[in-house]
Design an enzyme around this catalytic site. Structure first.
Site, PDB file in Angstrom:
ATOM      1  N   LYS A 261       0.846  -1.201   0.000  1.00 10.08           N
ATOM      2  CA  LYS A 261       0.000   0.000   0.000  1.00 10.08           C
ATOM      3  C   LYS A 261       0.879   1.249   0.000  1.00 10.08           C
ATOM      4  O   LYS A 261       0.585   2.242  -0.654  1.00 10.08           O
ATOM      5  CB  LYS A 261      -0.922  -0.026   1.221  1.00 10.08           C
ATOM      6  CG  LYS A 261      -2.000   1.051   1.226  1.00 10.08           C
ATOM      7  CD  LYS A 261      -1.598   2.343   1.914  1.00 10.08           C
ATOM      8  CE  LYS A 261      -2.752   3.323   1.970  1.00 10.08           C
ATOM      9  NZ  LYS A 261      -2.389   4.621   2.542  1.00 10.08           N
ATOM     10  N   ASP A 277      -5.549   5.213 -15.509  1.00 12.09           N
ATOM     11  CA  ASP A 277      -6.563   4.303 -14.954  1.00 12.09           C
ATOM     12  C   ASP A 277      -5.943   3.649 -13.717  1.00 12.09           C
ATOM     13  O   ASP A 277      -5.240   2.639 -13.793  1.00 12.09           O
ATOM     14  CB  ASP A 277      -6.931   3.251 -16.006  1.00 12.09           C
ATOM     15  CG  ASP A 277      -7.957   2.248 -15.486  1.00 12.09           C
ATOM     16  OD1 ASP A 277      -8.201   2.205 -14.270  1.00 12.09           O
ATOM     17  OD2 ASP A 277      -8.499   1.500 -16.317  1.00 12.09           O
ATOM     18  N   HIS A 375       3.030  12.497  10.398  1.00 11.23           N
ATOM     19  CA  HIS A 375       1.624  12.441   9.996  1.00 11.23           C
ATOM     20  C   HIS A 375       0.790  13.392  10.828  1.00 11.23           C
ATOM     21  O   HIS A 375      -0.057  14.099  10.324  1.00 11.23           O
ATOM     22  CB  HIS A 375       1.086  11.023  10.235  1.00 11.23           C
ATOM     23  CG  HIS A 375       1.002  10.223   8.981  1.00 11.23           C
ATOM     24  ND1 HIS A 375      -0.140   9.614   8.575  1.00 11.23           N
ATOM     25  CD2 HIS A 375       1.913   9.943   8.043  1.00 11.23           C
ATOM     26  CE1 HIS A 375       0.063   8.989   7.442  1.00 11.23           C
ATOM     27  NE2 HIS A 375       1.315   9.158   7.103  1.00 11.23           N
TER      28      HIS A 375
HETATM   29  C1  MEV Z   1       0.505   4.744   4.984  1.00 15.41           C
HETATM   30  O1  MEV Z   1      -0.317   5.340   4.013  1.00 15.41           O
HETATM   31  C2  MEV Z   1       1.512   3.828   4.340  1.00 15.41           C
HETATM   32  C3  MEV Z   1       2.354   3.000   5.304  1.00 15.41           C
HETATM   33  O2  MEV Z   1       1.497   2.305   6.203  1.00 15.41           O
HETATM   34  C4  MEV Z   1       3.154   2.049   4.472  1.00 15.41           C
HETATM   35  C5  MEV Z   1       3.893   0.995   5.272  1.00 15.41           C
HETATM   36  O3  MEV Z   1       3.442   0.646   6.382  1.00 15.41           O
HETATM   37  O4  MEV Z   1       4.890   0.485   4.742  1.00 15.41           O
HETATM   38  C6  MEV Z   1       3.229   3.878   6.153  1.00 15.41           C
END
Ligand code: MEV
Length: 426
Positions: A261, A277, A375
């Site tokens: 992700k 896309d 964050h």
């Molecule tokens: C957050 O959007 C993405 C992370 O969780 C990716 C990861 O854990 O490697 C920080």
């Protein structure tokens, strides 16, 4: 919310008329309707022709990641997304990668697969043989659909045929292997697959159902790599931490989903900015990650003999510069100009480098201070702003939320009320 979602003839109306109906059906305020009506950098009439039942637009922030050096060339990378820290993390990672020359990326060419599913075949193995024998004829039929692509060196180059045993018995699958050039290729491939279907039925004596591109674009890979100097990234401890993080993802699909992700945070943000896309990109990435039957990381992290960190990414990257939103969306066109890529494979290579950078930044943060500090700072600004703070007040409220370690909407609302009152009485 609405009591009745049957909006007869909605699709035939103008955007304005649709908004009127929407307003009545959902009790939106005039202000909310105005927000929805705003199509940002996309002219309303273009938006109205891109999808159906259009009522307005939806805008993401567009950031520009800096410091990227890829295959010896510098790039400014447009990224559109809602998540704080991603653009900063990419820029930061790219800066660290520069110390050892930046990113090196190669690709396997813009090759996609179109599948034609044949069922009710009396003798599947014999049908397979017959299709293979008629390959040249089938490829010619496919290529007749797109003389322009063929004139540019693309087109259907090969065909594989496989027999699958399925829940519904054996089925024959013919796969067109198509070089889609500078297009993502879904239109070209689907048109070819549909065009050859009657011929495939005639040859096999079976019945064709599906004729569609495969998003498991395993012939359209990018391979990105970079060496991260151990001192530049915070020492040997960080190198080890990232390698352990990779080992965790390799061993556990729960961790691996989040690892991948993080890669997609970068890939998709550039994809959105450049009108790609992104559903196809996600489908390609995750199906490729699971291709062995076990879900695996799209990157590998190792320590080299000098103690530096070496990262490698390999993943499908089905992107295009001709056709689709990359051409019709003016903001996507402008973003592609910012990036300065001239071909679809160059765009794919940049996106591969961004994916690797993003993964590095996430793992480095996770293996050291964690991601919440960075964050939370940005999150606090978002909370302050959604609680009604504007201008300088956003910074003041955000700083207070962080100081109090209470980054919550209710507290932000109290602070906005308190501080605005104070400001007004001064
Ligand atoms: C957050 O959007 C993405 C992370 O969780 C990716 C990861 O854990 O490697 C920080």
């Amino acid at each position: 919310m609405t009591d009745n979602s049957e909006l007869q003839g909605f699709y035939k109306l103008s955007m304005e008329e649709r908004r009127e109906i929407l307003k009545k059906a959902t009790s939106l305020t005039d202000e909310e309707v105005g927000t929805i009506a705003n199509t940002g950098g996309l002219p309303a009439e273009v938006a109205d022709h891109m999808i159906e039942n259009v009522v307005g637009g939806y805008t993401y922030p567009l950031g520009v990641a800096t410091n990227f050096r890829i295959n010896g060339k510098d790039y400014l990378v447009p990224m559109a997304l809602e998540e704080p820290s991603v653009v900063a993390a990419a820029s930061n990672a790219a800066k660290m990668a520069r110390v050892k020359g930046g990113f090196t990326v190669t690709n396997t060419g813009p090759v996609m697969i179109g599948q034609i599913q044949v069922v009710n075949v009396p003798n599947p193995e014999a049908a397979r043989g017959k299709l293979v024998a008629k390959k040249a004829e089938i490829l010619k039929k496919a290529n007749d659909q797109d003389p322009m692509l063929v004139s540019l060196g693309g087109g259907a180059k090969d065909m594989n045929v496989k027999v699958l045993s399925s829940l519904k018995g054996p089925m024959v699958i013919a796969e067109l292997i198509v070089n889609t050039g500078d297009a993502m290729g879904a239109n070209a491939v689907n048109t070819m697959a549909e065009a050859v279907a009657p011929l495939v039925e005639e040859i096999t004596g079976g019945r064709v159902f599906l004729r569609i591109i495969s998003n498991l674009a395993d012939r359209r890979l990018v391979r990105a790599s970079a060496i991260f100097d151990k001192e530049a990234i915070g020492g040997e401890e960080v190198v080890d931490g990232v390698v352990y993080a990779y080992a965790f993802a390799d061993a556990d699909p729960y961790r691996c989903a989040t690892h991948n992700k993080g890669i997609m945070n970068g890939v998709i943000a550039v994809g959105i900015a450049c009108g790609q896309d992104i559903r196809a990109l996600e489908a390609g990435a995750h199906s490729y990650a699971a291709r062995t039957g076990t879900y695996k990381p799209l990157t590998i992290w190792e320590k080299n003999k000098d103690g530096d960190l070496v990262g490698k990414l390999e993943m499908p990257m089905a992107v295009g510069l001709v056709g689709g939103a990359a051409k019709t969306h003016p903001a996507a066109r402008a973003d592609i100009k910012v990036l300065g890529v001239k071909t679809a494979i160059e765009l794919a290579e940049v996106m591969g480098a961004v994916g690797l950078a993003q993964n590095f930044a996430a793992l480095r943060a996770l293996a050291s201070e964690g991601i919440q500090r960075g964050h939370m700072k940005l999150h606090a600004h978002n909370v302050a702003s959604s609680a009604g703070a504007t201008g300088e007040l956003i910074d003041i409220v955000a700083a207070k939320l962080i100081e109090e370690k209470k980054i919550r909407f209710d507290r932000a609302k109290e602070l906005v009320a308190e501080l605005s009152k104070k400001g007004n009485s001064e």
